[in-house]
Design an enzyme around this catalytic site. Structure first.
Site, mmCIF file in Angstrom:
data_model
loop_
_atom_site.group_PDB
_atom_site.id
_atom_site.type_symbol
_atom_site.label_atom_id
_atom_site.label_comp_id
_atom_site.label_asym_id
_atom_site.label_seq_id
_atom_site.Cartn_x
_atom_site.Cartn_y
_atom_site.Cartn_z
ATOM 1 N N ASP A 190 29.318 -18.366 12.329
ATOM 2 C CA ASP A 190 28.521 -19.298 11.531
ATOM 3 C C ASP A 190 27.152 -18.639 11.299
ATOM 4 O O ASP A 190 26.333 -18.584 12.199
ATOM 5 C CB ASP A 190 28.366 -20.604 12.309
ATOM 6 C CG ASP A 190 27.489 -21.629 11.636
ATOM 7 O OD1 ASP A 190 27.175 -21.460 10.445
ATOM 8 O OD2 ASP A 190 27.100 -22.610 12.308
ATOM 9 N N GLU A 224 19.201 -22.733 6.776
ATOM 10 C CA GLU A 224 20.174 -23.819 6.640
ATOM 11 C C GLU A 224 20.260 -24.658 7.906
ATOM 12 O O GLU A 224 20.416 -25.880 7.851
ATOM 13 C CB GLU A 224 21.550 -23.239 6.296
ATOM 14 C CG GLU A 224 22.613 -24.274 5.927
ATOM 15 C CD GLU A 224 23.355 -24.859 7.120
ATOM 16 O OE1 GLU A 224 24.022 -25.899 6.955
ATOM 17 O OE2 GLU A 224 23.278 -24.281 8.235
ATOM 18 N N GLU A 225 20.153 -24.004 9.065
ATOM 19 C CA GLU A 225 20.344 -24.707 10.333
ATOM 20 C C GLU A 225 19.235 -25.708 10.638
ATOM 21 O O GLU A 225 19.384 -26.546 11.525
ATOM 22 C CB GLU A 225 20.455 -23.703 11.484
ATOM 23 C CG GLU A 225 21.661 -22.768 11.415
ATOM 24 C CD GLU A 225 22.986 -23.473 11.679
ATOM 25 O OE1 GLU A 225 22.984 -24.699 11.886
ATOM 26 O OE2 GLU A 225 24.026 -22.784 11.665
ATOM 27 N N GLU A 247 31.351 -22.137 4.494
ATOM 28 C CA GLU A 247 30.911 -22.378 5.872
ATOM 29 C C GLU A 247 32.061 -22.144 6.846
ATOM 30 O O GLU A 247 33.213 -21.991 6.443
ATOM 31 C CB GLU A 247 30.449 -23.844 6.015
ATOM 32 C CG GLU A 247 28.980 -24.082 5.734
ATOM 33 C CD GLU A 247 28.103 -23.712 6.918
ATOM 34 O OE1 GLU A 247 28.640 -23.178 7.923
ATOM 35 O OE2 GLU A 247 26.883 -23.953 6.841
ATOM 36 N N HIS A 328 29.448 -23.659 16.569
ATOM 37 C CA HIS A 328 28.158 -23.664 17.266
ATOM 38 C C HIS A 328 28.286 -23.236 18.725
ATOM 39 O O HIS A 328 27.423 -23.552 19.549
ATOM 40 C CB HIS A 328 27.463 -25.034 17.165
ATOM 41 C CG HIS A 328 26.783 -25.254 15.869
ATOM 42 N ND1 HIS A 328 25.659 -26.042 15.725
ATOM 43 C CD2 HIS A 328 27.053 -24.795 14.620
ATOM 44 C CE1 HIS A 328 25.280 -26.055 14.454
ATOM 45 N NE2 HIS A 328 26.119 -25.298 13.767
#
Length: 357
Positions: A190, A224-225, A247, A328
């Site tokens: 990711d 983005e996070e 994604e 994650h």
């Protein structure tokens, strides 16, 4: 470089939120010979343009986004003994990446430190440690429990440019891709796996004898996070059209998705309902490639596209995901998942019969 080598380089390269420079350099290097124009916008996004048929005025531009930033940490304060207290950048906890070596990205020097809780051989006197023990306080390990041991004095840290606001990343020694059976495992798939999809898509489009109708923008986004800042900016400033985020996607029973299955096509997430015509177009593209796409309604998930759609900076949006175990965390994808997602994206972008256009 081979696709495998590029993916390993992407995973190995530090790219915390607001510190994506090294990842951006890789993207620009790989795209320079594959697209018509490449530039960096005011938000730090890397953008590559593939020009469509100038005679087709009805096909909307398509903006395809993958984010460059990774889950990371930021120094909250430097303690008098030279240790660092941290806050997360993105939704993550110390257990997601584990205790161990970290890279401290000072303004003048990158240092190595160790993210640590402290000794398990302690009693209730060491309350911070004691309360995380399953047979004692039984509290989940969180950021207030851990710190970074630097082995440096405050003066040494200051000379290296380490202050509040300095980014801290998982150390490169923990970033090797692991191949086992039909799967690949690594931290930071990711969104490095999605970047690999966009780079492979650029190569495929350059080599394709088919022409694409409208302009295609490949957008490698920042931050983005922590709120999709770069993606929202790009959606606002690039020509209106369809925005598709690529994604990693969760593979869990609650969504009916599996790491063994085909690419995931989201119909909604925590922020928005994706446009059905776009989602259906992605599903159709997957089926044209002989794949078994996995439609999903996602919760606790956001993307560049859903942020942009939710605040009205793009008229239509979709989400294509690489099926990923343990998002994650230490992430696992099928060995062919990047190639499958590339097949779907290329088919979606090339097909004049796509329901999305």
């Amino acid at each position: 470089m081979s696709p495998d080598a590029v993916l390993q380089e992407l995973v190995s390269t530090y790219g915390p939120c607001g510190h994506e420079d090294a990842i951006r350099d890789i993207c620009l290097r790989e795209l320079s010979a594959l697209t018509d124009e490449v530039w960096v916008d005011a938000a730090g996004n890397a953008i590559a343009l593939l020009r469509g048929d100038p005679g087709d005025t009805h096909a909307p531009p398509v903006r395809v986004m993958a984010h460059m930033d990774e889950l990371s940490m930021v120094v909250k304060r430097v303690e008098p003994d030279g240790t660092l207290r941290l806050s997360p950048l993105g939704t993550m906890y110390p257990g997601n990446f584990g205790l161990g070596p970290v890279a401290i990205l000072g303004r003048h020097e990158t240092l190595t430190g160790v993210l640590t809780l402290g000794s398990e051989h302690t009693t209730k006197e060491s309350q911070r440690i004691w309360e995380t023990k399953p047979d004692q306080g039984d509290k989940a390990l969180d950021w207030l429990h851990v710190y970074v041991f630097t082995g440096r004095t405050c003066a040494q840290l200051e000379r290296a440019g380490v202050t509040a606001g300095t980014r801290v990343a998982v150390h490169r020694s923990k970033r090797d891709l692991i191949r086992f059976g039909d799967y690949i495992g690594s931290y930071f798939l990711d969104d490095r796996a999605a970047i690999a999809v966009l780079l492979a898509t650029a190569q495929r489009l350059q080599d394709s004898p088919e022409s694409y109708r409208g302009d295609i923008y490949l957008v490698f986004t920042t931050a983005e996070e922590v709120g999709a800042n770069g993606g929202v900016y790009a959606a606002r400033t690039l020509p209106d059209g369809i925005t598709v985020a690529v994604e990693v996607g969760p593979t869990e029973q609650e969504y009916g998705t599996s790491v063994h299955g085909g690419p995931i096509v989201a119909y909604s997430d925590a922020l928005t309902v994706y446009d059905k015509t776009v989602a259906d177009g992605l599903m159709d593209a997957a089926k044209r490639q002989g794949l078994a796409p996995q439609p999903a309604v996602l919760g606790a998930f956001e993307s560049d596209a859903s942020h942009a759609k939710a605040i009205g900076t793009c008229p239509r949006a979709g989400l294509l995901c690489i099926p990923t175990l343990s998002t994650h965390g230490y992430e696992v994808i099928a060995a062919g998942a990047i190639s499958d997602a590339t097949d779907v994206l290329v088919s979606f972008l090339l097909s004049p019969g796509s329901s999305a256009t």
